[in-house]
Design a protein around this motif. Structure first.
Motif, PDB file in Angstrom:
ATOM      1  N   THR A 107      37.649  48.479  35.784  1.00  8.76           N
ATOM      2  CA  THR A 107      36.783  47.780  36.731  1.00  8.76           C
ATOM      3  C   THR A 107      37.703  46.826  37.479  1.00  8.76           C
ATOM      4  O   THR A 107      37.458  46.481  38.576  1.00  8.76           O
ATOM      5  N   GLY A 108      39.028  46.364  36.824  1.00  3.70           N
ATOM      6  CA  GLY A 108      39.797  45.386  37.713  1.00  3.70           C
ATOM      7  C   GLY A 108      39.278  44.049  37.516  1.00  3.70           C
ATOM      8  O   GLY A 108      39.974  43.355  37.921  1.00  3.70           O
ATOM      9  N   ILE A 109      38.092  44.158  36.586  1.00  4.40           N
ATOM     10  CA  ILE A 109      37.826  42.598  36.158  1.00  4.40           C
ATOM     11  C   ILE A 109      38.983  41.715  35.729  1.00  4.40           C
ATOM     12  O   ILE A 109      39.466  42.268  34.323  1.00  4.40           O
ATOM     13  N   THR A 110      39.177  40.451  35.874  1.00  2.00           N
ATOM     14  CA  THR A 110      40.219  39.695  35.231  1.00  2.00           C
ATOM     15  C   THR A 110      39.670  38.435  34.614  1.00  2.00           C
ATOM     16  O   THR A 110      40.367  37.381  34.409  1.00  2.00           O
ATOM     17  N   THR A 111      38.411  38.482  34.520  1.00  2.00           N
ATOM     18  CA  THR A 111      37.644  37.195  34.115  1.00  2.00           C
ATOM     19  C   THR A 111      38.504  36.854  32.713  1.00  2.00           C
ATOM     20  O   THR A 111      38.550  37.598  31.770  1.00  2.00           O
ATOM     21  N   GLY A 112      39.109  35.496  32.467  1.00  6.95           N
ATOM     22  CA  GLY A 112      39.441  35.250  31.425  1.00  6.95           C
ATOM     23  C   GLY A 112      41.159  35.386  31.322  1.00  6.95           C
ATOM     24  O   GLY A 112      41.811  34.962  30.392  1.00  6.95           O
ATOM     25  N   SER A 113      41.707  35.865  32.288  1.00  3.47           N
ATOM     26  CA  SER A 113      43.151  36.225  32.416  1.00  3.47           C
ATOM     27  C   SER A 113      44.038  34.876  32.613  1.00  3.47           C
ATOM     28  O   SER A 113      43.391  34.129  33.650  1.00  3.47           O
ATOM     29  N   HIS A 114      44.982  34.751  31.993  1.00  4.41           N
ATOM     30  CA  HIS A 114      45.751  33.822  32.092  1.00  4.41           C
ATOM     31  C   HIS A 114      46.955  33.893  33.113  1.00  4.41           C
ATOM     32  O   HIS A 114      47.850  32.963  33.559  1.00  4.41           O
ATOM     33  N   THR A 115      47.088  34.873  33.833  1.00  9.12           N
ATOM     34  CA  THR A 115      47.975  35.291  34.548  1.00  9.12           C
ATOM     35  C   THR A 115      47.542  35.807  36.058  1.00  9.12           C
ATOM     36  O   THR A 115      47.981  35.379  36.869  1.00  9.12           O
ATOM     37  N   VAL A 116      46.898  36.802  36.115  1.00 10.73           N
ATOM     38  CA  VAL A 116      46.388  37.662  37.251  1.00 10.73           C
ATOM     39  C   VAL A 116      45.164  36.521  37.533  1.00 10.73           C
ATOM     40  O   VAL A 116      44.434  36.330  36.754  1.00 10.73           O
ATOM     41  N   PRO A 117      44.750  36.458  38.991  1.00  8.26           N
ATOM     42  CA  PRO A 117      43.939  35.489  39.360  1.00  8.26           C
ATOM     43  C   PRO A 117      42.456  36.065  38.786  1.00  8.26           C
ATOM     44  O   PRO A 117      42.149  37.391  38.962  1.00  8.26           O
ATOM     45  N   GLU A 118      41.318  35.160  38.487  1.00  7.20           N
ATOM     46  CA  GLU A 118      40.315  35.780  37.954  1.00  7.20           C
ATOM     47  C   GLU A 118      39.440  36.389  39.154  1.00  7.20           C
ATOM     48  O   GLU A 118      39.013  35.710  40.382  1.00  7.20           O
ATOM     49  N   LEU A 119      38.735  37.624  38.866  1.00  8.76           N
ATOM     50  CA  LEU A 119      37.994  38.356  39.919  1.00  8.76           C
ATOM     51  C   LEU A 119      37.052  39.132  39.004  1.00  8.76           C
ATOM     52  O   LEU A 119      37.537  39.638  38.185  1.00  8.76           O
ATOM     53  N   ALA A 120      35.745  38.955  39.337  1.00 10.30           N
ATOM     54  CA  ALA A 120      34.654  39.745  38.706  1.00 10.30           C
ATOM     55  C   ALA A 120      33.774  40.419  39.956  1.00 10.30           C
ATOM     56  O   ALA A 120      33.271  39.679  40.542  1.00 10.30           O
ATOM     57  N   LEU A 121      34.017  41.757  40.049  1.00  9.60           N
ATOM     58  CA  LEU A 121      33.216  42.371  41.001  1.00  9.60           C
ATOM     59  C   LEU A 121      32.366  43.447  40.683  1.00  9.60           C
ATOM     60  O   LEU A 121      32.514  44.333  39.823  1.00  9.60           O
ATOM     61  N   PRO A 122      31.408  43.719  41.500  1.00  9.07           N
ATOM     62  CA  PRO A 122      30.387  44.933  41.260  1.00  9.07           C
ATOM     63  C   PRO A 122      31.274  46.112  41.469  1.00  9.07           C
ATOM     64  O   PRO A 122      32.191  46.193  42.401  1.00  9.07           O
ATOM     65  N   LEU A 123      30.724  47.327  40.901  1.00  6.74           N
ATOM     66  CA  LEU A 123      31.314  48.756  41.073  1.00  6.74           C
ATOM     67  C   LEU A 123      30.803  49.045  42.526  1.00  6.74           C
ATOM     68  O   LEU A 123      29.702  48.794  42.780  1.00  6.74           O
ATOM     69  N   GLN A 124      31.641  49.881  43.389  1.00  6.07           N
ATOM     70  CA  GLN A 124      31.093  50.280  44.603  1.00  6.07           C
ATOM     71  C   GLN A 124      31.021  51.925  44.589  1.00  6.07           C
ATOM     72  O   GLN A 124      32.047  52.589  44.210  1.00  6.07           O
ATOM     73  N   GLU A 125      29.944  52.464  44.322  1.00  4.58           N
ATOM     74  CA  GLU A 125      29.637  53.804  44.335  1.00  4.58           C
ATOM     75  C   GLU A 125      30.126  54.385  45.506  1.00  4.58           C
ATOM     76  O   GLU A 125      30.084  54.081  46.470  1.00  4.58           O
ATOM     77  N   GLY A 126      30.747  55.750  45.173  1.00  4.58           N
ATOM     78  CA  GLY A 126      30.932  56.533  46.449  1.00  4.58           C
ATOM     79  C   GLY A 126      32.430  56.173  47.152  1.00  4.58           C
ATOM     80  O   GLY A 126      32.934  56.633  47.986  1.00  4.58           O
ATOM     81  N   ALA A 127      33.377  55.384  46.069  1.00  4.00           N
ATOM     82  CA  ALA A 127      34.540  54.794  46.593  1.00  4.00           C
ATOM     83  C   ALA A 127      35.702  54.994  45.502  1.00  4.00           C
ATOM     84  O   ALA A 127      35.384  55.310  44.471  1.00  4.00           O
ATOM     85  N   HIS A 128      36.754  55.126  46.022  1.00  4.58           N
ATOM     86  CA  HIS A 128      37.849  54.835  45.138  1.00  4.58           C
ATOM     87  C   HIS A 128      38.164  53.222  45.044  1.00  4.58           C
ATOM     88  O   HIS A 128      38.591  52.699  46.072  1.00  4.58           O
ATOM     89  N   ARG A 129      38.634  52.902  43.957  1.00  4.03           N
ATOM     90  CA  ARG A 129      38.969  51.407  43.729  1.00  4.03           C
ATOM     91  C   ARG A 129      40.576  51.322  43.538  1.00  4.03           C
ATOM     92  O   ARG A 129      40.935  52.019  42.581  1.00  4.03           O
ATOM     93  N   ILE A 130      41.135  50.772  44.158  1.00  6.07           N
ATOM     94  CA  ILE A 130      42.649  50.298  44.177  1.00  6.07           C
ATOM     95  C   ILE A 130      42.924  49.004  43.865  1.00  6.07           C
ATOM     96  O   ILE A 130      42.362  47.850  44.476  1.00  6.07           O
ATOM     97  N   LEU A 131      43.835  48.544  42.852  1.00  9.09           N
ATOM     98  CA  LEU A 131      44.083  47.152  42.635  1.00  9.09           C
ATOM     99  C   LEU A 131      45.425  46.766  43.382  1.00  9.09           C
ATOM    100  O   LEU A 131      46.412  47.697  42.959  1.00  9.09           O
ATOM    101  N   HIS A 132      45.628  46.155  43.841  1.00 11.22           N
ATOM    102  CA  HIS A 132      47.024  45.498  44.403  1.00 11.22           C
ATOM    103  C   HIS A 132      47.508  44.270  43.956  1.00 11.22           C
ATOM    104  O   HIS A 132      46.764  43.118  44.490  1.00 11.22           O
TER     105      HIS A 132
END
Length: 412
Positions: A321-346
């Protein structure tokens, strides 16, 4: 969304490397989520061997012995995340992991109870001088006496570092009738009747038992030194189940020999053996009323199961899901899933204008952004994009072309 399809990259091709006898609970969680390429190695590896093993790994799981150096991280070209199946993350070069866009997770709370219970148990054993009586009994000597043995009730426990473990120790100690005082560099809300002190020196002068619960930093190295032992209450007890560099062990041995302290319990050391059965030496060996344990403060079946559960789920959530809650390096993000889409992490270098470049590139190619999330730290930025499914490959290529890009990944 079908969990088996949650990640666009085939799950059976995602390589997971687990070192240092990580809990079976973690392995089962990965398998339940559909990940089957799991390699387990019993102990920590020297840098050269670890570099060889990590080259194909997408996820790396370690405990406290493995040293994740810049060289290891540079060799790990496919690595997405590191799971530290323990409390600390100081064994990972976080600056390099951040620069490489590798997310680092740990389990800061999972063995709190295990450590706290043991600290209380050690306090009872030391204040009653049980180590000496136990040794005498094993040697065939009957040492039935009350001299130098005391109850915990009514005594003062001094806690240096009132974080998760320190606070838990505080609650247990107070339940036994102890007075609790503490010092922390951060402002902490006292639990129960615990009282804060303005300096560590105040705690040391007042406490019958001092227990340390601080991280390993430049500021805490030799926090308890020869000069500091002079401030301890005469006949007090020291417990260090925190980090090995925090106490000068030679100075502690001298304080015990001079009867400045009446006992000590130590679990962590400046240099520790690599594996079970290796030789171990410390200046504290064979001193009276001293308990030495081999870095097992949090080593209970319950704690290891909890840690395995916690860290493995964080890694799975990040992959899927790309959720980074608790990460010590990558900024923390917690986000809902988006139906009917492709998710890209950058993941990109945190310099001005990158988000503008992302939006310009995509809009100029008529790629519709259904949802977008951004968070940054001092070094890197983390963007999560949900785009139309039929445009995700083109979007991926465009995002890779941005100069500041560190990592791009299509989730689903």
């Amino acid at each position: 969304m079908n969990d088996k399809k949650r990640t666009s990259y085939p799950k059976e091709k995602i390589n997971i490397l687990l070192l240092e006898n990580i809990s079976e609970q973690a392995v089962q969680n990965f398998k339940k989520a559909g990940y089957t390429s799991i390699k387990r190695i019993g102990g920590a590896l020297p840098e050269k061997e670890l570099i060889k093993e990590v080259k194909e790994a997408h996820l790396l799981g370690i405990r406290s012995k493995s040293q994740i150096t810049p060289a290891v991280l540079n060799a790990a070209g496919k690595l997405q995340a590191i799971g530290c199946f323990c409390i600390g993350v100081n064994q990972v070069n976080l600056n390099k992991a951040t620069a490489n866009g590798v997310s680092v997770f740990n389990a800061p709370y999972s063995n709190t109870r295990s450590v706290a219970e043991l600290v209380i148990g050690l306090s009872v054993m030391l204040i009653r001088r049980i180590p000496d009586k136990n040794k005498a009994a094993h040697e065939g000597t009957w040492l039935k006496e009350s001299k130098g043995s005391y109850e915990l009730r009514g005594k003062t426990l001094g806690i240096i570092g009132y974080g998760n473990i320190g606070a838990q120790v505080s609650v247990l100690a107070e339940a036994l009738g102890m007075k609790v005082i503490f010092y922390d560099i951060a402002t902490r809300l006292p639990l129960g009747n615990a009282q804060s002190r303005k300096s560590m020196k105040e705690v040391l002068q007042e406490a019958d038992i001092v227990t340390l619960h601080v991280p390993e930093t430049a500021q805490t190295k030799n926090l308890i030194s020869a000069a500091v032992f002079k401030h301890f209450k005469k006949g007090s007890i020291l417990i260090n189940y925190a980090r090995g560099q925090v106490v000068d062990l030679d100075a502690l041995a001298l304080a015990l020999q001079n009867n400045q302290l009446s006992g000590a319990a130590i679990d962590v050391y400046p240099v520790e053996p690599e594996k079970n059965g290796d030789a171990f030496h410390t200046p504290l060996q064979n001193l009276p009323n001293v308990i030495l344990t081999p870095h097992i403060g949090g080593s209970t079946e319950e704690a290891q199961t909890n840690i395995g559960e916690d860290v493995s789920l964080k890694l799975i959530n990040f992959l899927e899901t790309g959720i980074t809650t608790g990460s010590h390096t990558v900024p923390e993000l917690a986000l809902p899933l988006q139906e009917g889409a492709h998710r890209i992490l950058h993941i990109h270098k945190n310099v001005p204008g990158v988000l503008s470049q992302i939006n310009t590139q995509l809009s100029s190619h008529h790629i519709n952004i259904l949802a977008q999330y951004l968070k940054t730290n001092d070094e890197i930025g983390y963007v999560v994009l949900d785009v139309n499914k039929n445009l995700s490959k083109e979007a991926m290529s465009l995002l890779k072309s941005i100069k500041e890009t560190i990592k791009v990944r299509v989730l689903y």
